[in-house]
Motif scaffolding. Structure first.
Motif, mmCIF file in Angstrom:
data_model
loop_
_atom_site.group_PDB
_atom_site.id
_atom_site.type_symbol
_atom_site.label_atom_id
_atom_site.label_comp_id
_atom_site.label_asym_id
_atom_site.label_seq_id
_atom_site.Cartn_x
_atom_site.Cartn_y
_atom_site.Cartn_z
ATOM 1 N N ALA A 69 7.681 7.286 -8.807
ATOM 2 C CA ALA A 69 6.651 6.407 -9.355
ATOM 3 C C ALA A 69 7.262 5.107 -9.886
ATOM 4 O O ALA A 69 6.700 4.023 -9.703
ATOM 5 C CB ALA A 69 5.874 7.119 -10.458
ATOM 6 N N GLU B 26 8.009 2.938 -7.049
ATOM 7 C CA GLU B 26 6.782 2.335 -6.520
ATOM 8 C C GLU B 26 6.409 1.068 -7.272
ATOM 9 O O GLU B 26 5.928 0.099 -6.672
ATOM 10 C CB GLU B 26 5.639 3.346 -6.599
ATOM 11 C CG GLU B 26 4.320 2.830 -6.056
ATOM 12 C CD GLU B 26 3.211 3.854 -6.142
ATOM 13 O OE1 GLU B 26 2.031 3.461 -5.996
ATOM 14 O OE2 GLU B 26 3.497 5.047 -6.362
ATOM 15 N N VAL C 109 0.097 6.976 -12.393
ATOM 16 C CA VAL C 109 -0.075 7.346 -10.983
ATOM 17 C C VAL C 109 0.864 8.462 -10.545
ATOM 18 O O VAL C 109 0.809 8.892 -9.396
ATOM 19 C CB VAL C 109 0.128 6.117 -10.061
ATOM 20 C CG1 VAL C 109 -0.861 5.016 -10.414
ATOM 21 C CG2 VAL C 109 1.562 5.589 -10.115
ATOM 22 N N ARG D 185 -2.081 0.337 -5.167
ATOM 23 C CA ARG D 185 -2.333 1.772 -5.349
ATOM 24 C C ARG D 185 -3.680 2.158 -4.765
ATOM 25 O O ARG D 185 -3.827 3.218 -4.149
ATOM 26 C CB ARG D 185 -2.280 2.117 -6.833
ATOM 27 C CG ARG D 185 -2.340 3.610 -7.114
ATOM 28 C CD ARG D 185 -1.119 4.319 -6.557
ATOM 29 N NE ARG D 185 -1.174 5.757 -6.802
ATOM 30 C CZ ARG D 185 -0.179 6.598 -6.565
ATOM 31 N NH1 ARG D 185 0.954 6.140 -6.075
ATOM 32 N NH2 ARG D 185 -0.311 7.876 -6.803
#
Length: 244
Positions: free
Chosen positions: A132, A135, A163, A194
């Protein structure tokens, strides 16, 4: 609104009343609203219009006085407190304006915490947390504490926490309010990406330029939806005085 099995979030005739008698405040008045996978919905309105109340109810942080709140087909109003908490950890990511990171934990520990609370093994939780952080572009800061990061970096950690795992609904309450304009645009780009990857997103904002990142804009006034078609430009609604 009839049942919609494709909606990640669905509110049906939701009311929220605070207080009793003459002191009653109607924060939401019969809100019906949905957000679908792949969609970013912006919620706008003047102070006191019910924006944040809508978001806290959608995320299971508050309960409606009446109405139905469904996340991925599960009625939150039918769950007890512990079941709602589990639903939040597994399906809902909440991005706060004030970050709400734990100062004593590193970035990766903050992101991994909700997964560990849900019973995921520490090694797997850390691996998912690192993915994450990667990301959102700050994997290199995984072992840094919040106080050693800029506001933009802290908000990226908060988004990573929102997320991580399999969460498919991301709720963001003015997530750029404490950031400079350039960093704010980067945060919105992350939220947009996202949603493009399949999550449903709901963004509370007071900035028309931020609403431009959304697929649809919902306007609230006095706890009522006054426009949700998205057909009228944001600036026209603001200019018409409909948002105060």
């Amino acid at each position: 609104m009839s049942a919609d099995p494709t909606a990640a979030l669905r509110l049906l005739d939701v009311h929220r009343v605070h207080g009793e008698g003459e002191a009653q405040v109607h924060a939401l008045r019969g809100i019906t609203f949905a957000a679908h996978p792949g969609e970013l919905v912006a919620v706008m309105g003047p102070s006191g219009s019910g924006k944040s109340t809508l978001l806290t109810i959608a995320g299971g942080l508050d309960e409606p006085s009446s109405g139905v709140v469904e996340v991925e087909g599960v009625d939150l109003t039918a769950l007890d407190r512990s079941e709602r908490a589990r639903m939040r950890r597994t399906s809902v990511g909440y991005v706060f304006q004030g970050f709400n990171l734990i100062p004593a934990l590193t970035a990766v520990e903050n992101v991994a915490l909700p997964r560990e609370l849900d019973g995921v093994r520490a090694s797997r939780a850390r691996r998912e947390a690192m993915e994450a952080l990667e990301e959102v572009g700050i994997a290199a800061l995984a072992d840094r504490f919040p106080d050693d990061m800029s506001g933009g970096q802290q908000q990226r950690v908060a988004i990573a926490r929102a997320v991580v795992g399999e969460r498919r609904l991301v709720l963001a309450d003015e997530p750029t309010g404490a950031l400079d304009s350039e960093t704010g645009e980067e945060i919105l780009r992350l939220l947009r990406a996202r949603c493009d990857a399949g999550a449903a997103g709901v963004l509370v904002t007071h900035e028309a330029r931020h609403a431009a990142w959304a697929d649809r804009v919902v306007f609230l006034r006095d706890g009522v939806v006054v426009d949700e078609s998205g057909s009228a430009p944001v600036e026209d609604l603001l200019g018409a005085g409909r948002l105060g």
